[in-house]
Design an enzyme around this catalytic site. Sequence first.
Site, PDB file in Angstrom:
ATOM      1  NE  ARG A 141       0.153  36.731 -42.739  1.00 42.85           N
ATOM      2  CZ  ARG A 141       1.288  36.522 -42.136  1.00 42.85           C
ATOM      3  NH1 ARG A 141       2.227  35.762 -42.370  1.00 42.85           N
ATOM      4  NH2 ARG A 141       1.343  37.505 -41.362  1.00 42.85           N
ATOM      5  CB  THR A 185       1.757  32.441 -39.822  1.00 43.12           C
ATOM      6  OG1 THR A 185       2.883  32.956 -40.386  1.00 43.12           O
ATOM      7  CG2 THR A 185       1.767  32.166 -38.297  1.00 43.12           C
ATOM      8  CB  SER A 200       7.407  32.029 -38.676  1.00 42.79           C
ATOM      9  OG  SER A 200       6.222  32.015 -39.763  1.00 42.79           O
ATOM     10  N   GLY A 201      10.026  32.465 -37.713  1.00 50.53           N
ATOM     11  CA  GLY A 201      10.814  32.326 -36.507  1.00 50.53           C
ATOM     12  C   GLY A 201      12.264  33.247 -36.511  1.00 50.53           C
ATOM     13  N   GLY A 202      12.356  34.302 -37.506  1.00 49.75           N
ATOM     14  CA  GLY A 202      13.760  34.779 -37.664  1.00 49.75           C
ATOM     15  C   GLY A 202      13.949  35.838 -36.397  1.00 49.75           C
ATOM     16  CG  ASP A 323      12.526  43.289 -38.396  1.00 53.50           C
ATOM     17  OD1 ASP A 323      13.126  42.012 -38.904  1.00 53.50           O
ATOM     18  OD2 ASP A 323      11.419  43.150 -38.147  1.00 53.50           O
ATOM     19  NE  ARG A 350       9.497  43.856 -42.114  1.00 52.94           N
ATOM     20  CZ  ARG A 350       9.053  43.005 -41.396  1.00 52.94           C
ATOM     21  NH1 ARG A 350       8.235  42.172 -41.464  1.00 52.94           N
ATOM     22  NH2 ARG A 350       9.600  43.114 -40.133  1.00 52.94           N
TER      23      ARG A 350
HETATM   24 CA    CA Z   1      11.568  40.145 -39.019  1.00 56.99          CA
END
Ligand code: CA
Length: 592
Positions: A141, A185, A200-202, A323, A350
């Site tokens: 990004r 990212t 990252s990696g959830g 999620d 979200r």
């Molecule tokens: Ca997620």
Amino acid sequence: MRDKFKKSTGVLAGAVATALTMGMLSTTVAAKVTDKDILNDQKTTNDVVSYGLGPRAQRYSPLDTVNKDTVTSLQPVWAFSFGGEKQRGQESQPLVKDGVMYVTGSYSRIYAVDMRNGEELWQYEARLPDGIMPCCDVINRGAALYDDLVIFGTLDAKLVALDAKTGKPRWKKTLGDYQAGYSNTAAPIIVKGMVITGVSGGEFGIVGKVEARDAKTGELVWMRPTVEGHMGYLNGEENGITGGEAGKTWPGDMWKMGGAATWLGGTYDPDVDLIFFGTGNPAPWNSHLRPGDNLFSASRLAIDPDTGKIVWHYQTTPNDGWDFDGVNELIAFDYKDGRKTVKAAATADRNGFFYVLNRENGDFIRAVPFVENITWAKGIGDDGRPLWVPENRPGNPDGKDKGESVFAIPAFLGAKNWMPMAYSQDTGLFYVPSNEWGMDIWNEPINYKKGAAYLGAGFTIKPIFEDHIGALKAIDPKTGEIKWVYKNKAPLWGGVLATAGGLVFTGNPEGYLMAFDAETGEMLYKFNTGSGVVSSPITWEMDGEQYVSIVSGWGGAVPLWGGDVAKEVKNFNQGGSVWTFKLPKSAAMASR
Ligand code: CA
Ligand code: CA
């Protein structure tokens, strides 16, 4: 500064001079990026030295030569291709400084390009191991600039600092074990000489964290885990367990692989001197395995930049079962309530609700739905907690191999995903790139295994309206009123930019850079870039002319995770390029 630049380049003309020009820039003009440059980034229109055009990331520019009257004349002046066989999603926001554009591409690549003509100055490609596990495409990004360095994260969870002049690595640090699912990212941010990153990696049961490093050397200053129970560090010493102790809001040992990935990076507000980071879903997705609030997942955290301590938190989705990562950017802004100035911050989650918080202490002010037909909650209560609809939580498998499936809105890719919104200081509105879709979702049994997906859920995303999924919405944060909506057939997946020209820019997967009237939502301009636009536009000024730049290249999470929607967008062509636009001189003059 700009006059000097003109003088030094004025004697040189043509492409032959480019290399020479760059040499002169580096010796006579190219200033090192300072903390002050970053703090002032929004006001200084001749450069963009931070992700979000300033640490608050309002994505607002005071430039107004390109405006409601002139934007129809906007024309491309150059396009630069990232090249190679590697394309896929391009979600990068370029940076521009002293004649050079720095732009990242898919597969952990970064390019330095001459701002005048799009000629490449250098490129760097990280050597990625085979086993990387990016959940949601091989995207990046953006980078950060500091001193004479360009700093960006890679898909194997490294942080790399390159010499801004040559592209040669100066330092490299590891953010996490890529074989356990860590990756990176997000664009790093710079605060007080430190480079601030998340991970990252959830979806792999990693443990989220925020880290601060000396930007010049990469040495770790502090580390703050974002899951209750994990120890933080400051200058190599233990610095308190996050949340005070383990397991208060988690059952058993579930906190040890609790997720809460800080995958979208953060913002910084110098006024209250706090770093704001969002955290992703608690792991695994199956919420029946972890009764409790599961702090500090699906939350916004305010972190003291000097110590790495969490000053306040606000959880958007306690015990998330859909999620609904709470990573989305928290953007500082002020507004008047009678005579009182409210130091607020807004975020579009979200989960479908747009929140306004007091950014000094995290107090809940208001939340309104910004998409239609939300199913999982009736609203947000006065205490800031969701008014759940219990029957819309996917069922407990309870010894079976699949629990009861529900149809939930929004879909897990979110009413808003990573793509950043913008705040206009002129209209006082937020411009939110949203998506209106739903999903079948059900739970399954799951055990943690290092490096394997840790979900315990299955899902299929589906459209809910005939005519659109994407919806760019102008929202008044003082009332929650939606002032206008632009509906887009495909999901919107790109960032937004607001300008003093009364314009709102964004892109769509159909390939267009688009400009809208900030007050009415009327589309005033569009240009097709040849591949889907899922990136964040910038605007900048050189020699008195206003430029707009945007990266083009279709991909990201939708084609990979989008279920029935992925089928609808499967024919969009991939790409990888950055486009730059400006007005013809006549049109620019006419607007003055
Ligand atoms: Ca997620
Ligand atoms: Ca600037």
